[in-house]
Design a protein around this motif. Structure first.
Motif, PDB file in Angstrom:
ATOM      1  N   SER A   5       9.911 -10.521   7.493  1.00  0.00           N
ATOM      2  CA  SER A   5       8.822 -11.358   6.990  1.00  0.00           C
ATOM      3  C   SER A   5       7.550 -10.544   6.793  1.00  0.00           C
ATOM      4  CB  SER A   5       8.571 -12.549   7.918  1.00  0.00           C
ATOM      5  OG  SER A   5       8.115 -12.123   9.187  1.00  0.00           O
ATOM      6  N   ASP A   6       7.280  -9.587   7.689  1.00  0.00           N
ATOM      7  CA  ASP A   6       6.110  -8.721   7.524  1.00  0.00           C
ATOM      8  C   ASP A   6       6.268  -7.844   6.288  1.00  0.00           C
ATOM      9  OD1 ASP A   6       4.686  -9.639   9.714  1.00  0.00           O
ATOM     10  OD2 ASP A   6       5.328  -8.017  11.038  1.00  0.00           O
ATOM     11  N   LYS A   7       7.455  -7.295   6.114  1.00  0.00           N
ATOM     12  CA  LYS A   7       7.705  -6.435   4.956  1.00  0.00           C
ATOM     13  C   LYS A   7       7.525  -7.212   3.659  1.00  0.00           C
ATOM     14  CE  LYS A   7      10.767  -3.279   7.352  1.00  0.00           C
ATOM     15  NZ  LYS A   7      12.104  -2.703   7.449  1.00  0.00           N
ATOM     16  N   PHE A   8       8.066  -8.425   3.633  1.00  0.00           N
ATOM     17  CA  PHE A   8       7.933  -9.272   2.441  1.00  0.00           C
ATOM     18  C   PHE A   8       6.470  -9.615   2.196  1.00  0.00           C
ATOM     19  CE2 PHE A   8       7.738 -13.440   0.396  1.00  0.00           C
ATOM     20  CZ  PHE A   8       8.446 -13.167  -0.768  1.00  0.00           C
ATOM     21  N   LYS A   9       5.767  -9.965   3.260  1.00  0.00           N
ATOM     22  CA  LYS A   9       4.352 -10.317   3.158  1.00  0.00           C
ATOM     23  C   LYS A   9       3.533  -9.157   2.595  1.00  0.00           C
ATOM     24  CE  LYS A   9       0.543 -11.275   6.262  1.00  0.00           C
ATOM     25  NZ  LYS A   9       0.185 -11.433   7.668  1.00  0.00           N
ATOM     26  N   HIS A  10       3.807  -7.951   3.068  1.00  0.00           N
ATOM     27  CA  HIS A  10       3.051  -6.792   2.605  1.00  0.00           C
ATOM     28  C   HIS A  10       3.362  -6.461   1.149  1.00  0.00           C
ATOM     29  CE1 HIS A  10       2.890  -5.639   7.130  1.00  0.00           C
ATOM     30  NE2 HIS A  10       1.972  -6.538   6.815  1.00  0.00           N
ATOM     31  N   VAL A  16      -0.131  -9.202  -5.389  1.00  0.00           N
ATOM     32  CA  VAL A  16      -1.364  -9.965  -5.640  1.00  0.00           C
ATOM     33  C   VAL A  16      -2.493  -9.000  -5.986  1.00  0.00           C
ATOM     34  CG1 VAL A  16      -3.130 -11.412  -4.559  1.00  0.00           C
ATOM     35  CG2 VAL A  16      -0.714 -11.963  -4.250  1.00  0.00           C
ATOM     36  N   GLY A  17      -2.562  -7.881  -5.277  1.00  0.00           N
ATOM     37  CA  GLY A  17      -3.583  -6.876  -5.574  1.00  0.00           C
ATOM     38  C   GLY A  17      -3.437  -6.322  -6.979  1.00  0.00           C
ATOM     39  N   ASP A  39      -6.912  -4.178  -2.248  1.00  0.00           N
ATOM     40  CA  ASP A  39      -5.801  -4.965  -1.682  1.00  0.00           C
ATOM     41  C   ASP A  39      -4.497  -4.168  -1.719  1.00  0.00           C
ATOM     42  OD1 ASP A  39      -7.559  -7.062  -1.301  1.00  0.00           O
ATOM     43  OD2 ASP A  39      -6.758  -8.303  -2.929  1.00  0.00           O
ATOM     44  N   GLN A  40      -4.275  -3.472  -2.821  1.00  0.00           N
ATOM     45  CA  GLN A  40      -3.056  -2.680  -2.948  1.00  0.00           C
ATOM     46  C   GLN A  40      -3.038  -1.530  -1.938  1.00  0.00           C
ATOM     47  OE1 GLN A  40      -1.603  -1.975  -7.178  1.00  0.00           O
ATOM     48  NE2 GLN A  40      -3.704  -2.683  -7.514  1.00  0.00           N
ATOM     49  N   ALA A  41      -4.171  -0.866  -1.781  1.00  0.00           N
ATOM     50  CA  ALA A  41      -4.244   0.245  -0.828  1.00  0.00           C
ATOM     51  C   ALA A  41      -4.002  -0.243   0.593  1.00  0.00           C
ATOM     52  CB  ALA A  41      -5.604   0.934  -0.929  1.00  0.00           C
ATOM     53  N   GLU A  42      -4.591  -1.377   0.942  1.00  0.00           N
ATOM     54  CA  GLU A  42      -4.399  -1.943   2.274  1.00  0.00           C
ATOM     55  C   GLU A  42      -2.929  -2.305   2.497  1.00  0.00           C
ATOM     56  OE1 GLU A  42      -5.930  -5.699   5.008  1.00  0.00           O
ATOM     57  OE2 GLU A  42      -6.869  -5.334   3.074  1.00  0.00           O
ATOM     58  N   ALA A  45      -0.825   0.774   2.999  1.00  0.00           N
ATOM     59  CA  ALA A  45      -1.013   1.307   4.349  1.00  0.00           C
ATOM     60  C   ALA A  45      -0.171   0.513   5.353  1.00  0.00           C
ATOM     61  CB  ALA A  45      -2.483   1.272   4.742  1.00  0.00           C
ATOM     62  N   LYS A  46      -0.158  -0.802   5.213  1.00  0.00           N
ATOM     63  CA  LYS A  46       0.651  -1.649   6.096  1.00  0.00           C
ATOM     64  C   LYS A  46       2.139  -1.330   5.942  1.00  0.00           C
ATOM     65  CE  LYS A  46      -2.529  -5.576   6.181  1.00  0.00           C
ATOM     66  NZ  LYS A  46      -2.722  -6.978   5.750  1.00  0.00           N
ATOM     67  N   GLN A  47       2.562  -1.098   4.700  1.00  0.00           N
ATOM     68  CA  GLN A  47       3.965  -0.768   4.458  1.00  0.00           C
ATOM     69  C   GLN A  47       4.322   0.582   5.081  1.00  0.00           C
ATOM     70  OE1 GLN A  47       5.395  -1.614   0.374  1.00  0.00           O
ATOM     71  NE2 GLN A  47       3.449  -2.681   0.116  1.00  0.00           N
ATOM     72  N   THR A  48       3.386   1.516   5.046  1.00  0.00           N
ATOM     73  CA  THR A  48       3.609   2.819   5.670  1.00  0.00           C
ATOM     74  C   THR A  48       3.775   2.650   7.177  1.00  0.00           C
ATOM     75  OG1 THR A  48       2.407   3.972   3.933  1.00  0.00           O
ATOM     76  CG2 THR A  48       2.645   5.125   6.039  1.00  0.00           C
ATOM     77  N   VAL A  49       2.938   1.818   7.776  1.00  0.00           N
ATOM     78  CA  VAL A  49       3.056   1.548   9.215  1.00  0.00           C
ATOM     79  C   VAL A  49       4.410   0.911   9.516  1.00  0.00           C
ATOM     80  CG1 VAL A  49       2.129   0.182  11.135  1.00  0.00           C
ATOM     81  CG2 VAL A  49       0.572   1.416   9.625  1.00  0.00           C
ATOM     82  N   ASP A  50       4.833  -0.030   8.682  1.00  0.00           N
ATOM     83  CA  ASP A  50       6.151  -0.651   8.865  1.00  0.00           C
ATOM     84  C   ASP A  50       7.258   0.413   8.859  1.00  0.00           C
ATOM     85  OD1 ASP A  50       5.047  -3.200   8.929  1.00  0.00           O
ATOM     86  OD2 ASP A  50       5.515  -3.642   6.825  1.00  0.00           O
ATOM     87  N   GLU A  51       7.178   1.340   7.902  1.00  0.00           N
ATOM     88  CA  GLU A  51       8.187   2.391   7.796  1.00  0.00           C
ATOM     89  C   GLU A  51       8.163   3.302   9.025  1.00  0.00           C
ATOM     90  OE1 GLU A  51       7.481   4.413   4.086  1.00  0.00           O
ATOM     91  OE2 GLU A  51       7.771   2.584   2.932  1.00  0.00           O
TER      92      GLU A  51
END
Length: 69
Positions: A5-10, A16-17, A39-42, A45-51
């Motif tokens: 769900s986090d991955k999908f959300k990001h 959206v960005g 928004d895209q950069a943020e 970054a979240k996706q990188t943390v997920d990985e």
């Protein structure tokens, strides 16, 4: 580990960005365009943390597996 769900959300936040950026470009709204890029950069970054979380978990699981032998 990051859940799906986090991955999908990001990924959705990134989309959206991108839409905001494109809308800003088309309408000449520099603020909206910049907000979309932010928004895209943020989101990226979240996706990188997920990985990184996933890679860390994989590494920990390998170490645990080595000790079980």
């Amino acid at each position: 580990m990051s859940d799906a769900s986090d991955k999908f959300k990001h990924k959705a936040e990134e989309a959206v960005g991108a839409a905001k950026e494109k809308t800003g470009q088309v309408t000449g709204n520099e603020r909206l365009e910049a907000e979309g890029r932010g928004d895209q950069a943020e989101s990226q970054a979240k996706q990188t943390v997920d990985e990184l979380k996933d890679k860390a978990k994989e590494g920990i699981d390998k170490i645990k597996g080595a000790f079980k032998r």
